[in-house]
Write a protein that holds these residues in place. Structure first.
Motif, mmCIF file in Angstrom:
data_model
loop_
_atom_site.group_PDB
_atom_site.id
_atom_site.type_symbol
_atom_site.label_atom_id
_atom_site.label_comp_id
_atom_site.label_asym_id
_atom_site.label_seq_id
_atom_site.Cartn_x
_atom_site.Cartn_y
_atom_site.Cartn_z
ATOM 1 N N TYR A 1 -7.593 4.703 -4.900
ATOM 2 C CA TYR A 1 -8.650 5.384 -5.651
ATOM 3 C C TYR A 1 -8.993 6.718 -4.996
ATOM 4 C CZ TYR A 1 -13.263 6.120 -7.766
ATOM 5 O OH TYR A 1 -14.352 6.653 -8.417
ATOM 6 N N LYS A 2 -9.165 6.684 -3.672
ATOM 7 C CA LYS A 2 -9.481 7.917 -2.942
ATOM 8 C C LYS A 2 -8.305 8.890 -2.978
ATOM 9 C CE LYS A 2 -12.879 6.050 0.252
ATOM 10 N NZ LYS A 2 -13.184 5.811 1.666
ATOM 11 N N MET A 3 -7.101 8.357 -2.896
ATOM 12 C CA MET A 3 -5.904 9.191 -2.935
ATOM 13 C C MET A 3 -5.783 9.916 -4.267
ATOM 14 S SD MET A 3 -3.105 10.297 -1.566
ATOM 15 C CE MET A 3 -2.354 9.309 -0.318
ATOM 16 N N SER A 4 -6.196 9.279 -5.334
ATOM 17 C CA SER A 4 -6.077 9.904 -6.657
ATOM 18 C C SER A 4 -6.905 11.182 -6.745
ATOM 19 C CB SER A 4 -6.478 8.931 -7.769
ATOM 20 O OG SER A 4 -7.864 8.682 -7.756
ATOM 21 N N GLU A 5 -7.901 11.297 -5.877
ATOM 22 C CA GLU A 5 -8.756 12.485 -5.869
ATOM 23 C C GLU A 5 -8.387 13.470 -4.759
ATOM 24 O OE1 GLU A 5 -12.463 10.377 -5.323
ATOM 25 O OE2 GLU A 5 -12.854 10.450 -7.476
ATOM 26 N N ALA A 6 -7.365 13.163 -3.956
ATOM 27 C CA ALA A 6 -7.036 13.954 -2.759
ATOM 28 C C ALA A 6 -6.664 15.403 -3.059
ATOM 29 C CB ALA A 6 -5.911 13.291 -1.974
ATOM 30 N N LEU B 1 0.832 -1.204 0.000
ATOM 31 C CA LEU B 1 0.000 0.000 0.000
ATOM 32 C C LEU B 1 0.867 1.254 0.000
ATOM 33 C CD1 LEU B 1 -2.738 1.472 0.304
ATOM 34 C CD2 LEU B 1 -2.553 1.067 2.771
ATOM 35 N N LEU B 2 1.861 1.299 0.866
ATOM 36 C CA LEU B 2 2.719 2.490 0.950
ATOM 37 C C LEU B 2 3.488 2.736 -0.348
ATOM 38 C CD1 LEU B 2 4.106 2.086 4.579
ATOM 39 C CD2 LEU B 2 2.533 3.877 3.769
ATOM 40 N N TYR B 3 4.048 1.686 -0.926
ATOM 41 C CA TYR B 3 4.799 1.857 -2.178
ATOM 42 C C TYR B 3 3.897 2.386 -3.289
ATOM 43 C CZ TYR B 3 8.904 -0.613 -0.354
ATOM 44 O OH TYR B 3 10.004 -0.995 0.374
ATOM 45 N N LEU B 4 2.714 1.820 -3.422
ATOM 46 C CA LEU B 4 1.815 2.258 -4.496
ATOM 47 C C LEU B 4 1.267 3.662 -4.234
ATOM 48 C CD1 LEU B 4 0.013 -1.113 -5.306
ATOM 49 C CD2 LEU B 4 1.862 0.001 -6.585
ATOM 50 N N VAL B 5 0.989 3.985 -2.974
ATOM 51 C CA VAL B 5 0.545 5.342 -2.636
ATOM 52 C C VAL B 5 1.648 6.344 -2.975
ATOM 53 C CG1 VAL B 5 0.027 6.900 -0.707
ATOM 54 C CG2 VAL B 5 -1.198 4.742 -0.917
ATOM 55 N N HIS B 6 2.881 5.998 -2.639
ATOM 56 C CA HIS B 6 4.016 6.879 -2.961
ATOM 57 C C HIS B 6 4.065 7.172 -4.465
ATOM 58 C CE1 HIS B 6 8.073 8.505 -3.148
ATOM 59 N NE2 HIS B 6 8.302 7.629 -4.101
ATOM 60 N N LEU B 7 3.915 6.133 -5.270
ATOM 61 C CA LEU B 7 3.952 6.326 -6.728
ATOM 62 C C LEU B 7 2.776 7.160 -7.213
ATOM 63 C CD1 LEU B 7 5.082 2.781 -7.831
ATOM 64 C CD2 LEU B 7 6.436 4.891 -7.907
ATOM 65 N N LEU B 8 1.620 6.937 -6.633
ATOM 66 C CA LEU B 8 0.436 7.703 -7.023
ATOM 67 C C LEU B 8 0.603 9.175 -6.675
ATOM 68 C CD1 LEU B 8 -2.387 7.133 -8.261
ATOM 69 C CD2 LEU B 8 -3.253 7.188 -5.942
ATOM 70 N N SER C 1 3.334 10.867 -6.470
ATOM 71 C CA SER C 1 4.327 11.525 -7.309
ATOM 72 C C SER C 1 4.073 11.358 -8.802
ATOM 73 C CB SER C 1 5.729 11.025 -6.949
ATOM 74 O OG SER C 1 5.815 9.620 -7.084
ATOM 75 N N ALA C 2 2.991 10.696 -9.188
ATOM 76 C CA ALA C 2 2.724 10.416 -10.605
ATOM 77 C C ALA C 2 2.586 11.670 -11.453
ATOM 78 C CB ALA C 2 1.466 9.553 -10.755
ATOM 79 N N ASP C 3 1.981 12.721 -10.900
ATOM 80 C CA ASP C 3 1.781 13.942 -11.687
ATOM 81 C C ASP C 3 2.957 14.913 -11.579
ATOM 82 O OD1 ASP C 3 1.427 14.857 -9.109
ATOM 83 O OD2 ASP C 3 -0.610 15.600 -9.426
ATOM 84 N N GLY C 4 4.020 14.472 -10.869
ATOM 85 C CA GLY C 4 5.203 15.308 -10.754
ATOM 86 C C GLY C 4 5.146 16.329 -9.629
ATOM 87 N N VAL C 5 4.007 16.422 -8.945
ATOM 88 C CA VAL C 5 3.839 17.383 -7.862
ATOM 89 C C VAL C 5 3.295 16.636 -6.640
ATOM 90 C CG1 VAL C 5 2.608 19.452 -7.091
ATOM 91 C CG2 VAL C 5 3.304 19.229 -9.487
ATOM 92 N N VAL C 6 3.988 16.785 -5.514
ATOM 93 C CA VAL C 6 3.498 16.191 -4.272
ATOM 94 C C VAL C 6 2.791 17.295 -3.500
ATOM 95 C CG1 VAL C 6 4.094 15.009 -2.138
ATOM 96 C CG2 VAL C 6 5.357 14.505 -4.229
ATOM 97 N N ASP C 7 1.475 17.252 -3.566
ATOM 98 C CA ASP C 7 0.610 18.241 -2.934
ATOM 99 C C ASP C 7 0.562 18.004 -1.424
ATOM 100 O OD1 ASP C 7 -2.460 18.893 -2.142
ATOM 101 O OD2 ASP C 7 -1.780 20.213 -3.766
ATOM 102 N N GLU C 8 0.389 19.070 -0.661
ATOM 103 C CA GLU C 8 0.314 18.960 0.797
ATOM 104 C C GLU C 8 -0.857 18.071 1.232
ATOM 105 O OE1 GLU C 8 -0.499 21.962 4.454
ATOM 106 O OE2 GLU C 8 0.980 22.639 2.979
ATOM 107 N N SER C 9 -1.978 18.164 0.531
ATOM 108 C CA SER C 9 -3.134 17.332 0.884
ATOM 109 C C SER C 9 -2.834 15.849 0.623
ATOM 110 C CB SER C 9 -4.374 17.779 0.124
ATOM 111 O OG SER C 9 -4.217 17.596 -1.264
ATOM 112 N N GLU C 10 -2.012 15.565 -0.385
ATOM 113 C CA GLU C 10 -1.632 14.181 -0.653
ATOM 114 C C GLU C 10 -0.723 13.657 0.454
ATOM 115 O OE1 GLU C 10 -1.670 13.871 -5.494
ATOM 116 O OE2 GLU C 10 -0.053 15.031 -4.573
ATOM 117 N N GLN C 11 0.190 14.495 0.931
ATOM 118 C CA GLN C 11 1.060 14.104 2.043
ATOM 119 C C GLN C 11 0.231 13.825 3.296
ATOM 120 O OE1 GLN C 11 3.801 12.875 1.334
ATOM 121 N NE2 GLN C 11 5.328 14.250 2.150
#
Length: 124
Positions: free
Chosen positions: A86-91, A11-18, A20-30
């Motif tokens: 799935y939920k993270m992709s919308e975060a 879960l953690l590895y895939l969340v990490h990739l998700l 950073s997928a768009d090139g920007v790590v948003d604060e809400s994603e963190q």
């Protein structure tokens, strides 16, 4: 290794990739990542192992590890993991095409149905 640790690391590895997928790590994603850590009761040692590994590995290797860990899990754990993704992709308020690709391809590699993920996400 036990299935709970496999689930947590996958879960953690895939969340990490998700994240950073768009090139920007948003604060809400963190924040969402930390919320997942807390909600899933991921031990500090497991989270530290994950944090150390993602600094040392390339995305391709992180993805491979994530899928390997997830595929050791039960179907129920797999479904739970993909609901988080799935939920993270919308975060961050937008869903980037790379996030969609990663999510769909990972679901396929784990032999889970996308419709099951969406249905479970709407329930929770």
């Amino acid at each position: 290794m036990d299935s709970q640790k496999d689930y947590h690391l996958g879960l953690l590895y895939l969340v990490h990739l998700l994240i950073s997928a768009d090139g920007v790590v948003d604060e809400s994603e963190q924040r969402q990542l930390l919320k997942i850590r807390d909600n899933e009761n991921i031990p500090a040692a497991t989270f530290d192992e994950f944090s150390s590994q993602v600094r040392q590995k390339k995305d391709r290797d992180i993805y491979q590890l994530g899928i390997e860990y997830i595929n050791r899990c039960s179907d129920e754990q797999k479904l739970d993991a993909f609901v988080h993704l799935y939920k993270m992709s919308e975060a961050d308020g937008t869903v980037h095409v790379k996030e969609v690709r990663l999510l769909l391809y990972s679901i396929k590699m784990a032999s889970i149905e996308f419709n099951d993920v969406v249905a479970r996400a709407k329930q929770s």
